[in-house]
Design a protein around this motif. Structure first.
Motif, PDB file in Angstrom:
ATOM      1  N   HIS A   1      43.434  27.663  43.088  1.00  0.00           N
ATOM      2  CA  HIS A   1      43.326  29.027  42.575  1.00  0.00           C
ATOM      3  C   HIS A   1      44.600  29.582  41.938  1.00  0.00           C
ATOM      4  CE1 HIS A   1      39.716  28.910  45.004  1.00  0.00           C
ATOM      5  NE2 HIS A   1      39.349  30.087  44.556  1.00  0.00           N
ATOM      6  N   SER A   2      45.750  29.227  42.460  1.00  0.00           N
ATOM      7  CA  SER A   2      46.980  29.902  42.059  1.00  0.00           C
ATOM      8  C   SER A   2      47.273  29.757  40.563  1.00  0.00           C
ATOM      9  CB  SER A   2      48.157  29.373  42.875  1.00  0.00           C
ATOM     10  OG  SER A   2      49.156  30.365  42.978  1.00  0.00           O
ATOM     11  N   GLY A   3      47.566  30.893  39.936  1.00  0.00           N
ATOM     12  CA  GLY A   3      47.875  30.949  38.512  1.00  0.00           C
ATOM     13  C   GLY A   3      46.655  30.985  37.619  1.00  0.00           C
ATOM     14  N   LYS A   4      45.475  31.107  38.211  1.00  0.00           N
ATOM     15  CA  LYS A   4      44.228  31.042  37.436  1.00  0.00           C
ATOM     16  C   LYS A   4      43.480  32.374  37.450  1.00  0.00           C
ATOM     17  CE  LYS A   4      43.815  26.164  38.447  1.00  0.00           C
ATOM     18  NZ  LYS A   4      43.059  25.134  39.124  1.00  0.00           N
ATOM     19  N   PHE A   5      42.473  32.449  36.590  1.00  0.00           N
ATOM     20  CA  PHE A   5      41.566  33.589  36.543  1.00  0.00           C
ATOM     21  C   PHE A   5      40.236  33.109  37.110  1.00  0.00           C
ATOM     22  CE2 PHE A   5      38.608  36.299  33.861  1.00  0.00           C
ATOM     23  CZ  PHE A   5      38.754  37.407  34.659  1.00  0.00           C
TER      24      PHE A   5
ATOM     25  N   GLY B   1      33.405  32.350  41.806  1.00  0.00           N
ATOM     26  CA  GLY B   1      34.404  31.444  42.338  1.00  0.00           C
ATOM     27  C   GLY B   1      34.823  30.359  41.366  1.00  0.00           C
ATOM     28  N   GLN B   2      34.425  30.501  40.099  1.00  0.00           N
ATOM     29  CA  GLN B   2      34.740  29.503  39.085  1.00  0.00           C
ATOM     30  C   GLN B   2      35.937  29.944  38.253  1.00  0.00           C
ATOM     31  OE1 GLN B   2      31.023  29.965  37.145  1.00  0.00           O
ATOM     32  NE2 GLN B   2      30.005  28.375  38.332  1.00  0.00           N
ATOM     33  N   GLU B   3      36.717  28.961  37.805  1.00  0.00           N
ATOM     34  CA  GLU B   3      37.839  29.281  36.935  1.00  0.00           C
ATOM     35  C   GLU B   3      37.313  29.675  35.564  1.00  0.00           C
ATOM     36  OE1 GLU B   3      41.893  27.332  35.027  1.00  0.00           O
ATOM     37  OE2 GLU B   3      40.693  26.151  36.404  1.00  0.00           O
ATOM     38  N   THR B   4      37.863  30.749  35.030  1.00  0.00           N
ATOM     39  CA  THR B   4      37.519  31.220  33.690  1.00  0.00           C
ATOM     40  C   THR B   4      38.715  30.960  32.795  1.00  0.00           C
ATOM     41  OG1 THR B   4      36.095  32.944  34.608  1.00  0.00           O
ATOM     42  CG2 THR B   4      36.824  33.241  32.343  1.00  0.00           C
ATOM     43  N   ALA B   5      38.478  30.351  31.659  1.00  0.00           N
ATOM     44  CA  ALA B   5      39.581  30.058  30.731  1.00  0.00           C
ATOM     45  C   ALA B   5      40.207  31.364  30.239  1.00  0.00           C
ATOM     46  CB  ALA B   5      39.071  29.241  29.551  1.00  0.00           C
ATOM     47  N   TRP B   6      41.520  31.364  30.139  1.00  0.00           N
ATOM     48  CA  TRP B   6      42.223  32.543  29.618  1.00  0.00           C
ATOM     49  C   TRP B   6      41.890  32.638  28.161  1.00  0.00           C
ATOM     50  CZ3 TRP B   6      44.578  35.751  32.960  1.00  0.00           C
ATOM     51  CH2 TRP B   6      44.938  35.270  34.196  1.00  0.00           C
TER      52      TRP B   6
END
Length: 69
Positions: free
Chosen positions: A55-59, A64-69
């Motif tokens: 999770h760290s440094g992510k959106f 609960g899924q990572e979303t692209a910046w």
């Protein structure tokens, strides 16, 4: 970028931005598809399962899924 910067500067902390989804409180308005109870049930899991590696440094979105910046 602030999330990533803080995560890099404090590698022992779990730092992530969280997108709660479209929820009915004041900001979401009456047309939002989900009520607060629905949101709270789903928002707890990403917080409880967060690790520095995943999770760290992510959106992270409300699923609960990572979303692209």
């Amino acid at each position: 970028m602030l999330t990533r910067k803080i995560a890099k500067g404090h590698p022992d902390f779990i730092v992530f931005a969280f997108g709660p989804g479209w929820v009915k409180p004041d900001m979401g308005g009456p047309d939002a598809p989900h009520d607060v109870e629905w949101a709270v049930e789903r928002h707890i899991k990403p917080y409880e399962s967060a690790t520095i590696e995943t999770h760290s440094g992510k959106f992270i979105n409300h699923l609960g899924q990572e979303t692209a910046w």
